[in-house]
Motif scaffolding. Structure first.
Motif, PDB file in Angstrom:
ATOM      1  N   VAL A 276       0.800  -1.223  -0.004  1.00  0.00           N
ATOM      2  CA  VAL A 276      -0.054   0.005   0.019  1.00  0.00           C
ATOM      3  C   VAL A 276       0.915   1.263   0.183  1.00  0.00           C
ATOM      4  CG1 VAL A 276      -1.451   1.441   1.331  1.00  0.00           C
ATOM      5  CG2 VAL A 276      -1.837  -1.243   1.196  1.00  0.00           C
ATOM      6  N   ASP A 277       0.592   2.163  -1.009  1.00  0.00           N
ATOM      7  CA  ASP A 277       1.458   3.233  -0.979  1.00  0.00           C
ATOM      8  C   ASP A 277       0.736   4.503  -0.490  1.00  0.00           C
ATOM      9  OD1 ASP A 277       3.461   5.038  -1.843  1.00  0.00           O
ATOM     10  OD2 ASP A 277       2.687   5.642  -3.783  1.00  0.00           O
ATOM     11  N   MET A 278       1.083   5.098   0.678  1.00  0.00           N
ATOM     12  CA  MET A 278       0.353   6.115   1.410  1.00  0.00           C
ATOM     13  C   MET A 278       1.489   7.211   1.870  1.00  0.00           C
ATOM     14  SD  MET A 278      -2.308   4.099   4.114  1.00  0.00           S
ATOM     15  CE  MET A 278      -2.945   5.567   4.649  1.00  0.00           C
ATOM     16  N   PRO A 279       1.852   7.906   0.712  1.00  0.00           N
ATOM     17  CA  PRO A 279       2.791   9.097   1.243  1.00  0.00           C
ATOM     18  C   PRO A 279       2.372  10.188   2.284  1.00  0.00           C
ATOM     19  CG  PRO A 279       2.127   9.258  -0.880  1.00  0.00           C
ATOM     20  CD  PRO A 279       1.491   8.015  -0.408  1.00  0.00           C
ATOM     21  N   ASP A 280       1.002  10.463   2.264  1.00  0.00           N
ATOM     22  CA  ASP A 280       0.312  11.400   2.921  1.00  0.00           C
ATOM     23  C   ASP A 280      -0.176  11.116   4.254  1.00  0.00           C
ATOM     24  OD1 ASP A 280       1.307  13.341   1.112  1.00  0.00           O
ATOM     25  OD2 ASP A 280      -0.365  12.992  -0.198  1.00  0.00           O
TER      26      ASP A 280
ATOM     27  N   GLU B 237      -3.697   5.307  -3.577  1.00  0.00           N
ATOM     28  CA  GLU B 237      -3.626   5.625  -5.163  1.00  0.00           C
ATOM     29  C   GLU B 237      -4.987   5.383  -5.935  1.00  0.00           C
ATOM     30  OE1 GLU B 237      -1.147   3.865  -9.033  1.00  0.00           O
ATOM     31  OE2 GLU B 237      -1.046   2.927  -7.070  1.00  0.00           O
ATOM     32  N   SER B 238      -6.078   4.587  -5.364  1.00  0.00           N
ATOM     33  CA  SER B 238      -7.439   4.494  -5.962  1.00  0.00           C
ATOM     34  C   SER B 238      -8.188   5.685  -5.797  1.00  0.00           C
ATOM     35  CB  SER B 238      -8.047   3.310  -5.492  1.00  0.00           C
ATOM     36  OG  SER B 238      -8.261   3.625  -4.257  1.00  0.00           O
ATOM     37  N   GLY B 239      -7.659   6.621  -5.021  1.00  0.00           N
ATOM     38  CA  GLY B 239      -8.608   7.922  -4.888  1.00  0.00           C
ATOM     39  C   GLY B 239      -9.250   7.518  -3.440  1.00  0.00           C
ATOM     40  N   LEU B 240      -9.548   6.529  -2.882  1.00  0.00           N
ATOM     41  CA  LEU B 240     -10.309   6.167  -1.710  1.00  0.00           C
ATOM     42  C   LEU B 240      -9.100   6.753  -0.542  1.00  0.00           C
ATOM     43  CD1 LEU B 240     -11.887   2.946  -2.221  1.00  0.00           C
ATOM     44  CD2 LEU B 240     -12.893   5.187  -2.303  1.00  0.00           C
TER      45      LEU B 240
END
Length: 747
Positions: A60-64, A103-106
């Motif tokens: 899962v990519d969550m930079p923020d 990334e999906s916008g959710l």
């Protein structure tokens, strides 16, 4: 090489040890050490190793991602037997939540210390959702148990960068499942899991199934009534099993299929057997399971007899543990499998799915409604779940929760989204239930009372000259409204006796309109001419077609159980049909020899009979000199059948006044037809027209049945010719009268 930002939550306990957990990872990835740096390093090392080995997956990519803290008030409680003792005060529990866009916008949110994670759409939804899920997780804990979830000493959020050796690619073992991919779907795939709802309030059953599969490698049948949640339990168990697995094929070990799919396209002798052998080999290579949604269908597939079919082919492989199956079945289907293929059920372990109690059913419906509303971005009122439960428990008590009720909520929310109506309320749910079932507000709403006199007058307006029948229909309505009808039987079982043409079928139609004529489909009368079921094999033809599929009658009852079923001229049916109907009258259900159940508990059964109509009037004085139709019916039907009827209603021959009233009613319906209404034309008639039509349209043998034909010949056809010849007629009155030669004409 792509890099991903994985948020890692680190906390220190009161022994100065540190735990680090990667957010959004399945299975959960944690590191434990004396310092926070080493705990985070352990998580990073494992993630880097895992995603380089399994390069078909990505983290899962969550930079923020952000670390947020919320205080949730929890009320501890004690439990003793079936009683709950809540504490006097609530305990504020501070929870640390990691949330951010993906990334999906959710948006993804997680409370790692409570093993909670969920998706959401708007930032304003985060706090209510965290509060909801934390309360659900900590529900029922004692003060001592709640102490384990008090805040940690220090909490921090770290950003770990994971570098993957390449782009995600296909699994190297995909080629080994080529045949399975053509006839089955991997339950580990997200697209497949998304088709099923979660198994809420079923943690114990899911854990039991996981234990049997993991520890015993057992073949298991989930046994429960239709709609009780067997598929959801299977999906959740598979989800846990694959979450615990670390091999690359973990998402392709459980394959969902059916008997029909396994043999689809196979035309030649031995062809489907060869395919099944290949499937067994592929499942054996990956240690997989074949998941069957309906075990009875597999027993019946591929052969004229069960011992020549698909299940019989699989049986020796199951006995040698070369094949493993997870399956679903109802109790009736299990009994049918035992009867059709002895020994087959014995290779399975049976896991029975208990029914929900009221409190659990309401909680499940509430959580489901909230989840569906959140996914569709609509607002859901708190009392919707309670309303849905009440409606189905009252009017469809035979339907296992949560199946049909969840389907109802899903259709309701989808309809509101399509109609751009953004709020789901109890009122909206009631209207949707009326639309689906056809029941009027009078029955569905408790705040509306039934006036028996008004109901009687409503039936008298439609059925003229049959006061006893109108009173029987009114009695049925009052019993149903008050909830005093037996929920284990049909709403009503009535026998209409009397000569032909006196209104028996018309009364059945009137009852159908009164009880079920308020939905999208107003035609709720299922009519069977029982003279067609008089010969050998009549009972079999009533329930199924020659190819074994359900008959049109059964399919219609299953699609819409809220209806009136009319067995016309029931005395002409074969004796075996009466034997079959005994169970319908007594238990409100019909089970065929394959264990398939059709319910009649939401239906009204009406039978008509002409017994005694051919007998001459008996000698005597007074009005009761005709044949006793009730006595004729009592002597014809067996006592065990006759005693299961709720009422036997006698329809008397029509009096002259009733014939004239019926004639006037038919003329009134004729004047409302589209051909006159669209031109603004009003039809009037003299009393002589009524007398003429009543005289010619009545026959002592056929009653009022020829009346409509007479009106068509003497009124409708000449009137139609007149309208065609005068197309300019608009907004005027047309008057009918009798000519000197005895015809009906316009004047």
């Amino acid at each position: 090489m792509p890099s991903y930002h994985v948020p890692v939550l680190v906390w220190e306990d009161y022994r100065s040890c540190h735990t680090a957990v990667a957010v959004g990872e399945e299975p959960a990835t944690a590191g434990f050490d004396e310092t926070p740096q080493r705990a985070v390093a352990r998580v990073k090392d494992y993630l880097t190793w895992y995603y380089r080995k399994h390069d078909h997956r990505a983290p899962v990519d969550m930079p923020d991602a952000r670390l947020l803290r919320f205080d949730v008030d929890i009320r501890p409680e004690y439990r003793s037997a079936d009683r709950v003792y809540p504490c006097n005060a609530t305990v504020p529990v501070r929870v640390c939540c990691v949330a951010g866009p993906i990334e999906s916008g959710l948006f993804l949110a997680a409370v790692p210390r409570l093993d909670i994670d969920f998706y959401y759409y708007k930032a304003s939804e985060l706090k209510p959702l965290v509060t909801h899920y934390v309360k659900e997780r900590l529900r029922g804990l004692t003060p001592l148990a709640l102490c384990k979830h008090l805040p940690a000493k220090n909490v921090a959020l770290e950003d770990v960068t994971v570098t993957v050796s390449g782009e995600p690619k296909s699994r190297p073992d995909e080629g080994r499942c080529e045949t399975l991919e053509t006839v089955a779907e991997p339950l580990g795939a997200a697209a497949v899991r998304a088709q099923f709802s979660r198994a809420l309030e079923r943690d114990a059953v899911v854990a039991e199934l996981v234990s049997r599969v993991r520890a015993e490698k057992a073949n298991v049948i989930l046994v429960g009534e239709s709609g009780i949640g067997k598929s959801s339990i299977m999906i959740d168990a598979v989800r846990q099993l694959e979450r615990d697995a670390v091999d690359g094929a973990s998402g392709r070990r459980f394959w969902l299929s059916s008997g029909a799919r396994l043999i689809a396209g196979m035309r030649y002798l031995g062809e489907w057997q060869e395919r099944c052998e290949t499937i067994i080999e592929e499942l054996s290579e990956c240690g997989g399971y074949l998941c069957i949604a309906n075990l009875l269908d597999m027993v019946l597939a591929a052969g004229r007899e069960a011992r020549q079919g698909l299940a019989a082919f699989f049986l020796p492989y199951l006995e040698r543990s070369e094949l493993r199956i997870l399956a679903e079945a109802t109790p009736a289907e299990v009994d049918a499998c035992r009867r059709l293929l002895p020994g087959f059920i014995d290779v399975f372990q049976t896991l029975k799915i208990p029914a929900f109690d009221r409190a659990a059913a309401v909680r499940v419906l509430g959580r489901t409604a909230a989840s569906l509303a959140q996914a569709q971005r609509v607002e859901c009122e708190e009392g919707v779940a309670e309303t849905a439960y009440r409606l189905f428990a009252r009017f469809a008590p035979y339907a296992a929760f949560p199946g049909k009720a969840v389907t109802f909520l899903r259709r309701l929310i989808d309809r509101l989204v399509n109609e751009a109506a953004g709020r789901v309320t109890s009122e909206v749910a009631v209207r949707a239930f009326i639309r689906d079932t056809g029941l009027p507000e009078l029955f569905v709403r408790d705040d509306i009372t039934l006036n028996a006199s008004e109901a009687l007058d409503a039936f008298r307006e439609e059925i003229i000259g049959q006061d006893a029948a109108c009173r029987a229909a009114t009695s049925l309505a009052t019993t149903f409204k008050s909830g005093m009808n037996d929920p284990g039987r049909p709403i009503g079982a009535l026998l209409f006796c009397g000569p032909t043409g006196v209104g028996k079928t018309a009364m059945a139609k009137a009852i159908s309109r009164y009880f079920f004529g308020h939905g999208e489909k107003t035609d709720r009368l299922v009519r069977l001419d029982m003279s067609e079921y008089a010969g050998p094999g009549a009972a079999s033809r009533l329930v199924r077609k020659p190819d074994g599929k359900p008959s049109d009658f059964i399919r219609r009852l299953r699609a819409q159980p809220f209806c009136v079923t009319l067995f016309d001229e029931i005395e002409k049916a074969a004796p075996e049909v009466f034997d079959m109907l005994l169970c319908v009258l007594d238990e409100g259900r019909l089970t065929d020899d394959l264990g398939r159940v059709t319910t009649f508990k939401s239906a009204i059964l009406i039978m008509t009979s002409n017994l005694g109509a051919e007998k001459q009037a008996s000698a005597g004085f007074g009005p009761q000199t005709g044949p006793s139709y009730e006595d004729e019916a009592m002597s014809f039907f067996r006592p065990e059948f006759y005693n299961r009827l709720d009422a036997v209603v006698t329809f008397r021959p029509l009096a002259p006044d009733a014939i004239r009233a019926i004639t006037t009613k038919e003329l009134g319906e004729l004047s409302a037809r589209e051909g006159l209404a669209k031109l603004g034309l009003k039809l009037q008639w003299t009393e002589g027209v009524v007398e003429l039509l009543a005289k010619r349209g009545f026959d002592e043998r056929y009653g009022a049945r020829p009346l409509q034909r007479t009106i068509e010949q003497l009124v409708t056809t000449p009137l139609a010719r007149y309208l065609v010849a005068n197309p300019g007629l608009r907004d005027r009155s047309l008057r009918l009268d009798v000519t000197p030669d005895g015809a009906v004409a316009l004047i």
